[in-house]
Write a protein that holds these residues in place. Structure first.
Motif, PDB file in Angstrom:
ATOM      1  N   THR A  17      -8.679  42.916  18.642  1.00  0.00           N
ATOM      2  CA  THR A  17      -8.752  41.527  19.424  1.00  0.00           C
ATOM      3  C   THR A  17     -10.061  40.963  18.948  1.00  0.00           C
ATOM      4  OG1 THR A  17      -7.417  42.501  21.431  1.00  0.00           O
ATOM      5  CG2 THR A  17      -8.914  40.359  21.690  1.00  0.00           C
ATOM      6  N   THR A  18     -11.110  41.937  18.903  1.00  0.00           N
ATOM      7  CA  THR A  18     -12.415  41.672  18.443  1.00  0.00           C
ATOM      8  C   THR A  18     -12.265  41.034  17.136  1.00  0.00           C
ATOM      9  OG1 THR A  18     -13.459  43.366  19.645  1.00  0.00           O
ATOM     10  CG2 THR A  18     -14.614  42.249  18.019  1.00  0.00           C
ATOM     11  N   HIS A  43      -6.407  37.144  33.522  1.00  0.00           N
ATOM     12  CA  HIS A  43      -7.507  36.693  32.268  1.00  0.00           C
ATOM     13  C   HIS A  43      -7.503  37.177  31.148  1.00  0.00           C
ATOM     14  CE1 HIS A  43      -8.908  39.678  35.398  1.00  0.00           C
ATOM     15  NE2 HIS A  43      -9.500  40.414  34.525  1.00  0.00           N
ATOM     16  N   ALA A  44      -7.054  38.460  30.880  1.00  0.00           N
ATOM     17  CA  ALA A  44      -6.940  39.191  29.473  1.00  0.00           C
ATOM     18  C   ALA A  44      -5.920  38.408  28.754  1.00  0.00           C
ATOM     19  CB  ALA A  44      -6.817  40.615  29.494  1.00  0.00           C
ATOM     20  N   THR A  45      -4.840  38.009  29.510  1.00  0.00           N
ATOM     21  CA  THR A  45      -3.453  37.315  28.776  1.00  0.00           C
ATOM     22  C   THR A  45      -4.168  36.171  28.368  1.00  0.00           C
ATOM     23  OG1 THR A  45      -2.171  38.468  30.141  1.00  0.00           O
ATOM     24  CG2 THR A  45      -1.190  36.364  28.991  1.00  0.00           C
ATOM     25  N   THR A  70     -23.534  47.364  18.371  1.00  0.00           N
ATOM     26  CA  THR A  70     -23.091  47.228  19.588  1.00  0.00           C
ATOM     27  C   THR A  70     -21.792  47.888  19.980  1.00  0.00           C
ATOM     28  OG1 THR A  70     -23.182  45.820  21.365  1.00  0.00           O
ATOM     29  CG2 THR A  70     -21.966  45.160  19.618  1.00  0.00           C
ATOM     30  N   LEU A  71     -21.510  48.068  21.249  1.00  0.00           N
ATOM     31  CA  LEU A  71     -20.367  48.811  21.531  1.00  0.00           C
ATOM     32  C   LEU A  71     -19.372  47.692  22.627  1.00  0.00           C
ATOM     33  CD1 LEU A  71     -22.056  52.044  23.019  1.00  0.00           C
ATOM     34  CD2 LEU A  71     -20.908  51.963  20.830  1.00  0.00           C
ATOM     35  N   LEU A  72     -17.903  48.039  22.428  1.00  0.00           N
ATOM     36  CA  LEU A  72     -17.048  47.541  23.249  1.00  0.00           C
ATOM     37  C   LEU A  72     -15.976  48.182  23.571  1.00  0.00           C
ATOM     38  CD1 LEU A  72     -14.358  46.283  21.734  1.00  0.00           C
ATOM     39  CD2 LEU A  72     -16.087  44.487  21.026  1.00  0.00           C
ATOM     40  N   ALA A  89     -11.414  45.340  27.783  1.00  0.00           N
ATOM     41  CA  ALA A  89     -11.829  45.422  26.267  1.00  0.00           C
ATOM     42  C   ALA A  89     -11.537  44.291  25.671  1.00  0.00           C
ATOM     43  CB  ALA A  89     -10.960  46.400  25.382  1.00  0.00           C
ATOM     44  N   ILE A  90     -10.516  43.280  26.105  1.00  0.00           N
ATOM     45  CA  ILE A  90     -10.339  42.027  25.573  1.00  0.00           C
ATOM     46  C   ILE A  90     -11.158  41.082  25.870  1.00  0.00           C
ATOM     47  CG2 ILE A  90      -8.507  40.049  25.745  1.00  0.00           C
ATOM     48  CD1 ILE A  90      -6.373  42.267  25.879  1.00  0.00           C
ATOM     49  N   LEU A  91     -11.906  41.272  27.089  1.00  0.00           N
ATOM     50  CA  LEU A  91     -12.712  40.206  27.577  1.00  0.00           C
ATOM     51  C   LEU A  91     -14.105  40.493  26.755  1.00  0.00           C
ATOM     52  CD1 LEU A  91     -12.104  40.254  31.390  1.00  0.00           C
ATOM     53  CD2 LEU A  91     -11.263  38.710  29.907  1.00  0.00           C
ATOM     54  N   ASP A  92     -14.249  41.798  26.314  1.00  0.00           N
ATOM     55  CA  ASP A  92     -15.391  42.023  25.637  1.00  0.00           C
ATOM     56  C   ASP A  92     -15.187  41.582  24.258  1.00  0.00           C
ATOM     57  OD1 ASP A  92     -16.417  43.969  27.557  1.00  0.00           O
ATOM     58  OD2 ASP A  92     -15.629  45.653  26.581  1.00  0.00           O
ATOM     59  N   ALA A  93     -14.222  41.546  23.780  1.00  0.00           N
ATOM     60  CA  ALA A  93     -13.921  40.781  22.338  1.00  0.00           C
ATOM     61  C   ALA A  93     -14.184  39.386  22.421  1.00  0.00           C
ATOM     62  CB  ALA A  93     -12.507  41.047  22.034  1.00  0.00           C
TER      63      ALA A  93
END
Length: 405
Positions: free
Chosen positions: A14-15, A47-49, A300-302, A320-324
């Motif tokens: 996703t990132t 919200h991830a969708t 960085t990390l996610l 994880a998707i929101l991090d991306a």
């Protein structure tokens, strides 16, 4: 700008898609030599969708996932405790999706290769170390096929390589192993008759003893009498070793079936469901303590590399998707990756860490434990067991955790 992503799981792919959409050059590497659609079911919160829809994946997701309509809690005897609509049924602009992890990974991987080419993901490349210079980061990678060290350079290095992240270990070499809460999980997928609405997620029992989560991964098709159902069995172990925290580890039916062989929940025969699974995975419920910092200069990390958490409230993949999305937004148009990654850290770390801590508390399970204590042989009316305030605590617990974006 060029970004090197370590890890081709949900967060890493996703990132890569998010960075590409922002006009940033990206390369993904993964230590496995062949990417295969492994795993069992996961859930994506609305919200991830929405973040994946922004990447043009709405139709591909809808073709592979089930839009979850409700979440229903039962006791271990099948008596209903509480229910609440989910996703579109709850008024969100996007669905809450239940989907096989392997299918979701395939959707993301296909989209990435379609947009960036087949070389977008280099498999068989294991990150071992990195050094930073004023204008770049140099990553040392072990090419497993050729058994040789390779140096890759980029403007930014992102560790999206999961619970046992090599990038995190590079940044925090003395951290140690993940922490176990004493709950052992078994997971599987099997064909079973449709239950409740055909798009319902059910949870039964309580983590203080044994808990079962189940939801469909395929729709009810005309002329078919079964659907694909994902299940998770969580058992509090009184003693014993943690065991290997590796999500592909195979488990044994004989170890988990005795806890659930006589459970019948919402029209679902739990014993038959477990016994009908071709493969069972076994995994200790572990996480890691929240980090004080994700970003170090150009690294960085996610996802699970940044904030591995207990699988409560459908938050792991969703976070994880929101991090991306957040790291892509921070880097888009930036000429200073160090400042951009620091901004990403500020935008996401506190929110994600709060989910880690909230999941440790498992607020909704406190109420379910009360039900088991007050009505150990079951009940006829939940109002005779719980007060209205105690019932509201379940809803409030879910909303508190799932509202963190």
């Amino acid at each position: 700008m060029k970004v090197l992503i370590v890890g081709s799981g949900i967060g890493g792919l996703t990132t890569a898609l998010s960075l590409h959409a922002s006009g940033i050059d990206v390369q993904v590497i993964d230590r496995v030599e062949q990417l295969r659609p492994l795993g069992v079911g996961i859930n994506l919160l609305p919200h991830a969708t929405g973040a994946l829809v922004e990447l043009g994946l709405a139709d591909a997701l809808a073709a592979q996932a089930i839009a979850t309509s409700e979440l229903v809690h039962f006791d271990r005897f099948g008596n209903e405790i509480w229910r609440e609509p989910r996703g579109l049924a709850a008024g969100h602009p996007w669905p809450q999706y239940s989907v096989h992890r392997g299918r979701l990974q395939t959707v993301l991987l296909d989209a990435l290769r379609d947009r960036l080419g087949d070389d977008a993901v280099r498999t068989g490349h294991h990150f071992t170390a990195a050094t930073q210079e004023d204008d770049r980061v140099r990553a040392v990678v072990h090419d497993r096929r050729r058994d040789t060290a390779v140096e890759l350079t980029a403007d930014v290095l992102i560790g999206a390589d999961g619970l046992h992240s090599a990038v995190r270990a590079h940044l925090y070499p003395d951290e140690g192993a993940p922490g176990w809460n004493g709950i052992r999980m078994w997971r599987g997928v099997a064909a079973a008759p449709p239950f409740l609405t055909g798009a319902s997620m059910v949870m039964a029992g309580s983590n203080h003893a044994a808990k079962l989560v189940a939801y469909p991964l395929s729709p009810v098709e005309p002329g078919q009498d079964t659907v694909l159902v994902n299940w998770v069995a969580e058992v509090q172990m009184p003693d014993g070793a943690q065991g290997e925290a590796e999500w592909t580890r195979t488990g044994r039916l004989d170890d988990v079936l005795p806890y659930y062989h006589d459970w019948h929940i919402g029209g679902l025969d739990a014993g038959a469901l477990l016994a009908g699974s071709e493969t069972i995975l076994e995994y200790p419920m572990v996480d890691r303590d929240p980090l004080p910092r994700w970003s170090f200069g150009r690294i960085t990390l996610l996802g699970d590399a940044a904030h591995p958490m207990y699988p409560v409230g459908s938050n792991g993949g969703s976070q994880a998707i929101l991090d991306a999305r957040a790291v892509a937004a921070a880097l888009e148009g930036s000429t200073d990756p160090v400042t951009a990654l620091a901004a990403y850290d500020r935008a996401r770390r506190e929110a994600a860490n709060s989910v880690v801590l909230a999941n440790r508390d498992i607020p909704m399970d406190h109420t379910l434990r009360i039900v088991a204590q007050r009505a150990p042989e079951g009940f006829a009316r939940i109002q005779d067991v719980l007060t209205a305030q105690e019932l509201r605590a379940i809803t409030d617990g879910y909303r508190r955790v799932s509202a963190i974006r």
